[in-house]
Every structure is written in C-alpha cells, then in structure tokens.
Design a protein around this motif. Sequence first.
Motif, PDB file in Angstrom:
ATOM      1  N   GLU A   1       0.834  -1.205   0.000  1.00 15.96           N
ATOM      2  CA  GLU A   1       0.000   0.000   0.000  1.00 15.96           C
ATOM      3  C   GLU A   1       0.871   1.258   0.000  1.00 15.96           C
ATOM      4  O   GLU A   1       0.684   2.178  -0.795  1.00 15.96           O
ATOM      5  N   LEU A   2       1.870   1.253   0.892  1.00 15.49           N
ATOM      6  CA  LEU A   2       2.777   2.393   0.998  1.00 15.49           C
ATOM      7  C   LEU A   2       3.634   2.522  -0.264  1.00 15.49           C
ATOM      8  O   LEU A   2       3.838   3.628  -0.793  1.00 15.49           O
TER       9      LEU A   2
ATOM     10  N   ARG B   1       3.105   6.236  -6.978  1.00 20.04           N
ATOM     11  CA  ARG B   1       2.163   7.149  -7.656  1.00 20.04           C
ATOM     12  C   ARG B   1       2.660   8.588  -7.580  1.00 20.04           C
ATOM     13  O   ARG B   1       2.538   9.354  -8.502  1.00 20.04           O
ATOM     14  N   LYS B   2       3.255   8.937  -6.455  1.00 25.37           N
ATOM     15  CA  LYS B   2       3.772  10.305  -6.266  1.00 25.37           C
ATOM     16  C   LYS B   2       5.106  10.497  -6.971  1.00 25.37           C
ATOM     17  O   LYS B   2       5.653  11.605  -6.978  1.00 25.37           O
ATOM     18  N   GLY B   3       5.719   9.413  -7.423  1.00 23.55           N
ATOM     19  CA  GLY B   3       7.040   9.500  -8.067  1.00 23.55           C
ATOM     20  C   GLY B   3       8.157   9.754  -7.053  1.00 23.55           C
ATOM     21  O   GLY B   3       9.206  10.290  -7.396  1.00 23.55           O
TER      22      GLY B   3
ATOM     23  N   LEU C   1      10.570   5.567  -1.624  1.00 27.54           N
ATOM     24  CA  LEU C   1      10.189   4.213  -2.023  1.00 27.54           C
ATOM     25  C   LEU C   1      11.337   3.239  -1.751  1.00 27.54           C
ATOM     26  O   LEU C   1      11.138   2.148  -1.211  1.00 27.54           O
ATOM     27  N   SER C   2      12.549   3.675  -2.062  1.00 25.48           N
ATOM     28  CA  SER C   2      13.667   2.741  -1.835  1.00 25.48           C
ATOM     29  C   SER C   2      13.902   2.543  -0.336  1.00 25.48           C
ATOM     30  O   SER C   2      14.281   1.460   0.098  1.00 25.48           O
TER      31      SER C   2
END
Length: 303
Positions: free
Chosen positions: A80-81, A87-89, A94-95
């Motif tokens: 989910e996260l 989506r936000k780029g 993310l990493s």
Amino acid sequence: MNQSLPRLGRISKAVIPAAGLGTRFLPATKATPKEMLPVVDKPAIQYVVEEAVAAGLSDVLMITGRNKRPLEDHFDRNYELEEALSRKGDAERLSKVQEPSDLATMHYVRQGAPRGLGHAVLCAAPHVGDQPFAVLLGDDLIDPRDPLLARMVEVQEREGGSVIALMEVEPSQIHLYGCAAVEATAEGDVVKVTDLVEKPGPGEAPSNYAIIGRYVLDPAVFGTLRETEPGRGGEIQLTDALQKLASDEKIGGPVHGVVFKGRRYDTGDRGDYLRAIVRLACEREDLGPDFRAWLRRYVSEEM
Ligand code: G1P
C-alpha cells in the motif's frame, strides 16, 4: 566425528534474539517492540540485520515473542505504501521502504516463555542445524564503520569452535556483562577464552573483558544449552553454556575472543541510546551539518 576439528563451510545463518520486554523504555515500549525504536530514522533492529548482511550472513532468524508483529512487518513488503509512493514518483522514499524487505531472507520463531538468552538461542536449533552460526544481540549496536562480525567469522573459519566478541570495560562496569578469563594468542586482537562468568559479583570477575553481544557459535552449543541449569537471574544463560565449551574443548572445539576496540552503543540503556542518536546524526551527510551547528550553539549557550 571428532568434534574438536574445525567445521568447515561458509557461515550463512544469523540468529537475533528479540523477545525481550524492553521495560527500560516504558511507556514507549508498551505497544511497540524496543527493537523498533528509531536510531535517527531507522529502527535499531535494522542496523543489526544490516550488520549481519555486511558480514555475509543473509539468512536471519529472529527469536520473537508476543507483541513483536511490527518486526515482521518491518522486514516485509508494504504494498500500500509502496504504491502510494510510486504514484507520487517519490523514488527516494520508495527505496527506503523497500530496503528492509530486500536485505535478507527472514525467518521468525517465538520463544514462548521468557527463560533467558540461552533458551532464546536454543529455540534456533531446528533452523540452524549442524553448522556454525552467528548470534547478534539487538541491544548492542556496532558502528558500521568498525566491522567486528566479519573478523569473528574469519577467526571461526580458521580456528573452528566458537568465537565471542570482547571489549575491555572499566572494572566498575564489569558486573553488567558476561566476563571472560583470557590468554593471549599470536594475534593482537584474538584471545583464547579459558573461563566465563555471567555478571560477576564483587571480587568474582576474572578480568575486565566484557562479552558484547556478538557470537559465532559451534552448533555443539545447543546440546550444552539443553543441559544448562538456570543461572544468574533464574534464567538459562548463554554465558554458562559457553563456559562449559571453554572448559572442555572436546565438546565443540575451542572458544576464542575477538577484542573489539571500535564504536559500540548500548541501545538498551536510555543514556547510551541518546548518545548513539546524537553521534550517528552528527555523522550523517544529510542531517549532520545542520544538526552539528545546532548542537554547538545549544552546548555553548544553554549548558
Ligand atoms: C547479555 C549477556 C551478557 C553480555 C550482554 C552484552 O546480557 O547475557 O553476557 O555481556 O548481553 O550486551 P543482557 O545485557 O541481555 O542482560
């Protein structure tokens, strides 16, 4: 098989006991495992898993207990996260989210009853099998720039038997640790362990060499642990089982110590935990410059 011969083969398994209640950090640890407390912006336990991986141990078994679900979630994916950040780029965050789940192959077993460190290590027996393995205690944080575990693995692979990490402490502090009687070897940072005492009382300490929470153990320790009676604090002590190994090399080979002179923080102690955060934050490239400048002002103006 002659048990005193070195067992060869790459060590690949790390065991991390993480079943403790963390009472020294209440109320923070009422609903959060102490291992999840952040050191700067990473939970303490992630440093420990990263240390195991850096020493070449990519199979990690955590010994957990009730209320430790967040540990499993931390080293698992969070789709989910991840989805929201992609989506936000936001590739950087993310990493950071993906990093813990990509580190190692994680396994978990519950200790059930809190019967001590020796009992926690014994819970790893079915997973570990008949190979030497490492044990890393979550409360001890070894600075990633001062590799200790890789050196211990090297010594174990050469000498066989078991290897423990030792650090010289002030005599007034030795009662807080397992303590080793040692003999010098030809290598400056390696000693032969001849005796061990868990948390020695006044006049009982054979030296000021304290066990710090890193071990590379011969699997013979499991048999010894099964026969070890509760010791200090009514708990089954790993130190007591190692004492038996050190006193009879026929059981599982010799016990050596690697003497560590690098940076270690005890994140199980509130004062040391704060010192660890300040030191590691000061040294961070992203946060360090601003934080150091603030700290200098704070110390000169307000202390
Ligand atoms: C454990 C061990 C002790 C060792 C210490 C290192 O004690 O039993 O021998 O010196 O870890 O941190 P604990 O601190 O969990 O009471």
